[in-house]
Design a protein around this motif. Structure first.
Motif, PDB file in Angstrom:
ATOM      1  N   HIS A   1       0.839  -1.188   0.000  1.00 21.51           N
ATOM      2  CA  HIS A   1       0.000   0.000   0.000  1.00 21.51           C
ATOM      3  C   HIS A   1       0.883   1.250   0.000  1.00 21.51           C
ATOM      4  N   LYS A   2       0.365   2.310  -0.600  1.00 19.74           N
ATOM      5  CA  LYS A   2       1.087   3.572  -0.605  1.00 19.74           C
ATOM      6  C   LYS A   2       1.029   4.216   0.775  1.00 19.74           C
ATOM      7  N   LYS A   3       2.105   4.871   1.152  1.00 18.51           N
ATOM      8  CA  LYS A   3       2.099   5.538   2.448  1.00 18.51           C
ATOM      9  C   LYS A   3       1.358   6.865   2.351  1.00 18.51           C
ATOM     10  N   ALA A   4       0.745   7.242   3.451  1.00 22.40           N
ATOM     11  CA  ALA A   4       0.041   8.525   3.552  1.00 22.40           C
ATOM     12  C   ALA A   4       0.966   9.519   4.239  1.00 22.40           C
ATOM     13  N   ASN A   5       1.063  10.698   3.690  1.00 21.06           N
ATOM     14  CA  ASN A   5       1.964  11.715   4.244  1.00 21.06           C
ATOM     15  C   ASN A   5       1.263  12.684   5.192  1.00 21.06           C
ATOM     16  N   PHE A   6      -0.064  12.559   5.293  1.00 18.11           N
ATOM     17  CA  PHE A   6      -0.824  13.329   6.278  1.00 18.11           C
ATOM     18  C   PHE A   6      -2.042  12.516   6.668  1.00 18.11           C
ATOM     19  N   ILE A   7      -2.593  12.838   7.827  1.00 16.19           N
ATOM     20  CA  ILE A   7      -3.843  12.193   8.237  1.00 16.19           C
ATOM     21  C   ILE A   7      -4.824  13.244   8.745  1.00 16.19           C
ATOM     22  N   GLU A   8      -6.102  12.961   8.543  1.00 16.42           N
ATOM     23  CA  GLU A   8      -7.139  13.737   9.184  1.00 16.42           C
ATOM     24  C   GLU A   8      -7.071  13.415  10.675  1.00 16.42           C
ATOM     25  N   ASN A   9      -7.134  14.435  11.520  1.00 12.11           N
ATOM     26  CA  ASN A   9      -6.725  14.286  12.921  1.00 12.11           C
ATOM     27  C   ASN A   9      -7.869  13.820  13.829  1.00 12.11           C
ATOM     28  N   TYR A  10      -8.516  12.729  13.425  1.00 12.13           N
ATOM     29  CA  TYR A  10      -9.597  12.171  14.236  1.00 12.13           C
ATOM     30  C   TYR A  10      -9.059  11.574  15.536  1.00 12.13           C
ATOM     31  N   PHE A  11      -9.902  11.575  16.552  1.00 10.51           N
ATOM     32  CA  PHE A  11      -9.690  10.710  17.703  1.00 10.51           C
ATOM     33  C   PHE A  11     -10.158   9.317  17.296  1.00 10.51           C
ATOM     34  N   ASP A  12      -9.429   8.289  17.749  1.00 11.02           N
ATOM     35  CA  ASP A  12      -9.807   6.945  17.313  1.00 11.02           C
ATOM     36  C   ASP A  12     -10.627   6.226  18.380  1.00 11.02           C
ATOM     37  N   GLU A  13     -11.043   5.001  18.033  1.00  9.66           N
ATOM     38  CA  GLU A  13     -12.047   4.270  18.806  1.00  9.66           C
ATOM     39  C   GLU A  13     -11.670   4.043  20.267  1.00  9.66           C
ATOM     40  N   GLN A  14     -10.372   3.857  20.533  1.00 10.68           N
ATOM     41  CA  GLN A  14      -9.967   3.588  21.914  1.00 10.68           C
ATOM     42  C   GLN A  14     -10.269   4.758  22.846  1.00 10.68           C
ATOM     43  N   ARG A  15     -10.461   5.943  22.267  1.00  8.79           N
ATOM     44  CA  ARG A  15     -10.810   7.114  23.074  1.00  8.79           C
ATOM     45  C   ARG A  15     -12.227   6.999  23.637  1.00  8.79           C
ATOM     46  N   PHE A  16     -13.067   6.170  23.001  1.00  9.69           N
ATOM     47  CA  PHE A  16     -14.495   6.168  23.320  1.00  9.69           C
ATOM     48  C   PHE A  16     -14.977   4.872  23.949  1.00  9.69           C
ATOM     49  N   SER A  17     -14.085   4.046  24.439  1.00 10.94           N
ATOM     50  CA  SER A  17     -14.476   2.744  24.971  1.00 10.94           C
ATOM     51  C   SER A  17     -15.142   2.876  26.341  1.00 10.94           C
ATOM     52  N   GLN A  18     -15.812   1.805  26.744  1.00 14.88           N
ATOM     53  CA  GLN A  18     -16.388   1.678  28.086  1.00 14.88           C
ATOM     54  C   GLN A  18     -17.323   2.835  28.471  1.00 14.88           C
ATOM     55  N   ASN A  19     -18.201   3.203  27.557  1.00 11.67           N
ATOM     56  CA  ASN A  19     -19.226   4.220  27.840  1.00 11.67           C
ATOM     57  C   ASN A  19     -18.652   5.597  28.174  1.00 11.67           C
ATOM     58  N   ASN A  20     -17.405   5.859  27.783  1.00 13.91           N
ATOM     59  CA  ASN A  20     -16.788   7.143  28.123  1.00 13.91           C
ATOM     60  C   ASN A  20     -17.595   8.333  27.601  1.00 13.91           C
ATOM     61  N   VAL A  21     -18.060   8.212  26.358  1.00 20.01           N
ATOM     62  CA  VAL A  21     -18.790   9.323  25.743  1.00 20.01           C
ATOM     63  C   VAL A  21     -20.116   9.550  26.460  1.00 20.01           C
ATOM     64  N   GLU A  22     -20.842   8.475  26.732  1.00 16.53           N
ATOM     65  CA  GLU A  22     -22.152   8.622  27.371  1.00 16.53           C
ATOM     66  C   GLU A  22     -22.021   9.184  28.777  1.00 16.53           C
ATOM     67  N   VAL A  23     -20.999   8.747  29.522  1.00 13.85           N
ATOM     68  CA  VAL A  23     -20.782   9.304  30.858  1.00 13.85           C
ATOM     69  C   VAL A  23     -20.454  10.784  30.756  1.00 13.85           C
ATOM     70  N   GLY A  24     -19.579  11.139  29.819  1.00 11.15           N
ATOM     71  CA  GLY A  24     -19.248  12.551  29.631  1.00 11.15           C
ATOM     72  C   GLY A  24     -20.454  13.387  29.254  1.00 11.15           C
ATOM     73  N   ARG A  25     -21.305  12.825  28.401  1.00 10.89           N
ATOM     74  CA  ARG A  25     -22.502  13.549  27.962  1.00 10.89           C
ATOM     75  C   ARG A  25     -23.427  13.849  29.136  1.00 10.89           C
ATOM     76  N   VAL A  26     -23.688  12.847  29.985  1.00  5.56           N
ATOM     77  CA  VAL A  26     -24.632  13.073  31.085  1.00  5.56           C
ATOM     78  C   VAL A  26     -24.021  13.963  32.179  1.00  5.56           C
ATOM     79  N   ILE A  27     -22.694  13.940  32.328  1.00  6.77           N
ATOM     80  CA  ILE A  27     -22.058  14.877  33.263  1.00  6.77           C
ATOM     81  C   ILE A  27     -22.238  16.307  32.773  1.00  6.77           C
ATOM     82  N   VAL A  28     -22.021  16.525  31.486  1.00  2.46           N
ATOM     83  CA  VAL A  28     -22.213  17.863  30.911  1.00  2.46           C
ATOM     84  C   VAL A  28     -23.664  18.312  31.077  1.00  2.46           C
TER      85      VAL A  28
END
Length: 323
Positions: A123-150
């Motif tokens: 595969h060709k290498k990519a010289n830049f990436i779109e700076n998304y947060f990846d899936e490991q950032r959102f595991s174990q209900n992290n997003v839902e807990v953050g949402r209800v705290i907010v």
């Protein structure tokens, strides 16, 4: 379908950080862990040294399913602990005593050594990436807990986290998580950032849209776009540009939340000032090799060595190149 992390050694991450110059009361260690997350590793160290975990400072969170090295500092550590230790899948190397703790985000970049397996072709290498947060950032209900705290539903946060609410949910959350409650809010902010970035890019002619099993939607582009500083939405965020304002307004309204909601007066210690994140980052390549894959018969593997700025995810580069 490509495979990563078939073994922990297939995914190696090392922090790049300058150490302080002056001596002092903070003992610095290089922490190397295998198949352990950052907070779990700090718990082990705190128990071994019989100290409160709040005395340990660090710069960034690292993947669990990997071999990672990162810097930690411990305040006022007893002399007998100022040496190297091997705790099995967790090792710490004593580096010396300096005059400052480590603050979050202090490291400069991360160096990655990643093996991508089960490939049919190069595969060709990519010289830049779109700076998304990846899936490991959102595991174990992290997003839902953050949402209800907010949204100030602290009782529901306790329920999601499996903590029995005895009538004072805020005290319960503080007891078990302390300032680490901020991590849940950060996860929610990261989730909203990803949705905004996706909506900024998805209609470009050179965009390739991919939906993952987790539900995440990423748009990857062939050509670099103009980098945009996108706010991680907060009570004090200033959103610049009509298109960005319009997208953020739609995203927040869909989630029934306002930026003012991120000022959480009931738990002021988890409130911080707003920051921004680049919409794209440059990949600094050291090497890429394609070799026979010894774990998957008849396939090849890619051995990637590269650096990314702090906060960028090496797994996003893998997704862009191999999905």
């Amino acid at each position: 379908m490509y495979k990563i992390k078939q073994t922990p050694e297939d995914f190696v991450v090392k922090e790049v950080m300058d150490l302080p110059k002056n001596s002092g009361s903070f003992s610095y260690f290089l922490l190397t862990k295998r198949n352990k997350n950052t907070y779990g590793s700090l718990d082990i160290i705190a128990n071994k040294f019989d100290i409160a975990i709040k005395r340990i400072s660090f710069s960034g969170l690292k993947d669990k399913n990997a071999v990672t090295s990162q810097y930690i500092a411990i305040h006022n550590l007893e002399e007998k602990y100022k040496k190297d230790f091997d705790f099995g899948d967790l090792e710490i190397k004593f580096l010396g005593c300096f005059d400052k703790p480590i603050y979050r985000g202090q490291h400069i970049s991360n160096k990655f050594d990643i093996v991508v397996r089960n490939l049919d072709k190069k595969h060709k290498k990519a010289n830049f990436i779109e700076n998304y947060f990846d899936e490991q950032r959102f595991s174990q209900n992290n997003v839902e807990v953050g949402r209800v705290i907010v949204k100030k539903d602290f009782a529901l946060a306790c329920k999601i986290l499996g903590k029995l609410d005895t009538g004072n949910s805020i005290s319960l959350l503080r007891k078990y998580y302390g300032k680490n409650l901020r991590f849940f809010v950060n996860a929610y902010q990261s989730y909203l950032f990803n949705i905004v970035l996706f909506n900024l890019l998805k209609d470009r002619k050179d965009a390739r849209v991919i939906k993952y099993e987790s539900g995440l939607l990423f748009a990857f582009c062939v050509r670099k776009h103009s980098n945009i500083k996108i706010p991680l939405i907060n009570f004090d965020s200033e959103i610049k540009g009509d298109k960005l304002k319009r997208i953020y307004d739609l995203v927040l309204r869909k989630d029934r939340v306002r930026k003012e909601d991120f000022l959480i007066r009931q738990i002021p210690e988890i409130v911080s000032r707003g920051t921004t994140r680049d919409s794209q980052v440059i990949v600094k390549w050291e090497n890429i090799l394609f070799l026979e894959d010894e774990l998957n018969k008849g396939k090849i593997k890619a051995v990637l060595t590269f650096c990314l700025p702090k906060g960028a995810f090496g797994t996003v580069l893998v997704k862009k190149m191999f999905s």
